[in-house]
Design a protein around this motif. Structure first.
Motif, PDB file in Angstrom:
ATOM      1  N   GLY A 152      78.197 -95.998 -29.250  1.00  0.00           N
ATOM      2  CA  GLY A 152      77.095 -96.580 -28.509  1.00  0.00           C
ATOM      3  C   GLY A 152      77.503 -97.613 -27.479  1.00  0.00           C
ATOM      4  N   HIS A 153      78.460 -98.477 -27.829  1.00  0.00           N
ATOM      5  CA  HIS A 153      78.776 -99.627 -26.983  1.00  0.00           C
ATOM      6  C   HIS A 153      80.016 -99.481 -26.109  1.00  0.00           C
ATOM      7  CE1 HIS A 153      75.836-102.617 -28.340  1.00  0.00           C
ATOM      8  NE2 HIS A 153      75.956-102.089 -29.552  1.00  0.00           N
ATOM      9  N   VAL A 154      81.066 -98.948 -26.663  1.00  0.00           N
ATOM     10  CA  VAL A 154      82.361 -99.031 -25.978  1.00  0.00           C
ATOM     11  C   VAL A 154      82.419 -98.224 -24.670  1.00  0.00           C
ATOM     12  CG1 VAL A 154      84.832 -98.538 -26.185  1.00  0.00           C
ATOM     13  CG2 VAL A 154      83.606 -99.681 -28.054  1.00  0.00           C
ATOM     14  N   PRO A 155      81.835 -97.024 -24.580  1.00  0.00           N
ATOM     15  CA  PRO A 155      81.979 -96.272 -23.323  1.00  0.00           C
ATOM     16  C   PRO A 155      81.575 -97.048 -22.073  1.00  0.00           C
ATOM     17  CG  PRO A 155      81.174 -94.810 -25.022  1.00  0.00           C
ATOM     18  CD  PRO A 155      81.177 -96.188 -25.619  1.00  0.00           C
ATOM     19  N   LEU A 156      80.468 -97.773 -22.096  1.00  0.00           N
ATOM     20  CA  LEU A 156      80.032 -98.476 -20.893  1.00  0.00           C
ATOM     21  C   LEU A 156      80.901 -99.686 -20.569  1.00  0.00           C
ATOM     22  CD1 LEU A 156      76.124 -98.300 -20.838  1.00  0.00           C
ATOM     23  CD2 LEU A 156      77.785 -97.122 -19.374  1.00  0.00           C
ATOM     24  N   GLY A 208      71.212 -97.984 -23.491  1.00  0.00           N
ATOM     25  CA  GLY A 208      71.345 -98.875 -24.631  1.00  0.00           C
ATOM     26  C   GLY A 208      72.041 -98.204 -25.799  1.00  0.00           C
ATOM     27  N   ALA A 209      72.929 -98.939 -26.454  1.00  0.00           N
ATOM     28  CA  ALA A 209      73.741 -98.369 -27.528  1.00  0.00           C
ATOM     29  C   ALA A 209      72.917 -97.955 -28.739  1.00  0.00           C
ATOM     30  CB  ALA A 209      74.808 -99.379 -27.958  1.00  0.00           C
ATOM     31  N   GLY A 210      71.854 -98.716 -29.043  1.00  0.00           N
ATOM     32  CA  GLY A 210      71.017 -98.350 -30.173  1.00  0.00           C
ATOM     33  C   GLY A 210      70.320 -97.021 -29.965  1.00  0.00           C
ATOM     34  N   ILE A 211      70.017 -96.705 -28.714  1.00  0.00           N
ATOM     35  CA  ILE A 211      69.413 -95.411 -28.390  1.00  0.00           C
ATOM     36  C   ILE A 211      70.465 -94.312 -28.385  1.00  0.00           C
ATOM     37  CG2 ILE A 211      68.128 -94.107 -26.659  1.00  0.00           C
ATOM     38  CD1 ILE A 211      67.051 -96.747 -25.590  1.00  0.00           C
ATOM     39  N   LEU A 212      71.563 -94.568 -27.700  1.00  0.00           N
ATOM     40  CA  LEU A 212      72.582 -93.540 -27.500  1.00  0.00           C
ATOM     41  C   LEU A 212      73.250 -93.099 -28.794  1.00  0.00           C
ATOM     42  CD1 LEU A 212      74.103 -95.062 -24.273  1.00  0.00           C
ATOM     43  CD2 LEU A 212      72.895 -92.878 -24.415  1.00  0.00           C
ATOM     44  N   SER A 213      73.248 -93.954 -29.810  1.00  0.00           N
ATOM     45  CA  SER A 213      73.876 -93.597 -31.080  1.00  0.00           C
ATOM     46  C   SER A 213      72.857 -93.127 -32.114  1.00  0.00           C
ATOM     47  CB  SER A 213      74.667 -94.783 -31.634  1.00  0.00           C
ATOM     48  OG  SER A 213      73.806 -95.887 -31.887  1.00  0.00           O
ATOM     49  N   SER A 214      71.590 -92.990 -31.716  1.00  0.00           N
ATOM     50  CA  SER A 214      70.535 -92.576 -32.643  1.00  0.00           C
ATOM     51  C   SER A 214      70.120 -91.140 -32.369  1.00  0.00           C
ATOM     52  CB  SER A 214      69.315 -93.496 -32.493  1.00  0.00           C
ATOM     53  OG  SER A 214      68.189 -92.964 -33.176  1.00  0.00           O
TER      54      SER A 214
END
Length: 293
Positions: A152-156, A208-214
């Motif tokens: 969720g977080h690291v790519p961006l 957003g990481a919470g969206i992208l990982s859900s």
């Protein structure tokens, strides 16, 4: 749901952190081997074959959903995580990331105190939880685990503008802690870094990481008619409460990552005063001044 998204203090073994987000489940994490800055060893060799396979299945399911729902910057950057067959080694991933934007990935036991979190971001060190969820949490985990934080977080963080925003956020957080305004900044993090949407020529997309990982919230946030989608407004966001254990009632939409970076440039001291005077808003509140998508 980053390693400190719920910002808490007073953490000790056996003592549950206090969170700003509204929810019914306490976070978890083993802090026995954490250093003074709350970082720890990843202990990659301790991951089991079943845990590596769980990461692979999470990665492949989420990657398949990205086209048409995730922003192109994220889709282009997720490849830097490497092959999904194994949980990445943080030290190897950090070498690639540092060459691109000067950031590195460090392991933490889970949620960490706000000042420790801000200090790591200000130093361009992103904290990633070192444990992975249980198989029965495949569809949803309240706490940030290694899959959420990495995917969720690291790519961006490979995007220079977003990477600069994250550092500026950390620097602002260190100041906010002295002004007793961390809850306001927590809301900004929640509605941007965790659950932000971005307007693109092709339509709304998630960053957003919470969206992208859900598995469920990615499509819900972009396509469902149920939540409201509002234009980015710094002070409006800082007034808005959120829940940590359900899909969002509201999402805030940016025009581009430059808008985020510009939002962190001013001195927030007068902003905090205005926001405190204006009062809090519920997550589903609608104001006449809101730009509605």
């Amino acid at each position: 749901m980053s390693a400190a998204l719920d910002f808490h203090s007073g953490i000790n073994q056996g003592v549950a952190p206090v969170t700003y987000g509204q929810g019914d489940r306490p976070p978890r994490g083993d802090y026995a081997h954490a250093r003074a800055d709350y970082t720890c060893d990843q202990q990659w060799e301790r991951y089991t074959a079943a845990e590596h396979d769980l990461y692979r299945r999470l990665y492949e399911r989420q990657a398949a959903q990205l086209p048409g729902l995730a922003c192109e910057e994220f889709i282009a950057a997720v490849k830097h995580l490497g092959e999904p067959s194994r949980i990445p080694r943080f030290d190897q991933l950090s070498e690639t990331l540092h060459r691109r934007t000067g950031w590195e990935v460090v392991a933490v036991p889970g949620l960490i105190p706000e000042e420790a979190f801000f200090a790591l971001l200000a130093a361009r060190r992103f904290p990633v939880t070192n444990w992975i969820r249980k198989p029965e949490e495949f569809d949803y985990v309240v706490e940030p685990d290694v899959f959420h934080d990495l995917f969720g977080h690291v790519p961006l963080l490979f995007d220079p503008m977003f990477a600069d925003y994250m550092q500026a956020y950390g620097e602002g957080g260190l100041k906010a802690s002295r002004l007793e305004a961390c809850e306001r900044l927590a809301r900004l993090y929640w509605y941007t870094v965790e659950f932000g949407l971005i307007s693109t020529p092709a339509g709304l997309r998630a960053y957003g990481a919470g969206i992208l990982s859900s598995a469920g919230e990615l499509r819900y946030s972009v396509e469902s008619p149920e939540p409201q989608r509002l234009g980015f407004d710094l002070e409006r966001i800082m007034r808005t409460r959120y829940r940590i254990d359900s899909y969002q009632a509201s999402y805030f939409v940016i025009d581009g990552f430059a808008q985020l970076f510009e939002a962190t440039a001013p001195d927030f001291t007068p902003v905090y005063r205005r926001v405190a005077a204006a009062g809090d808003l519920e997550a589903d509140a609608r104001l006449p001044s809101d730009k509605v998508y």
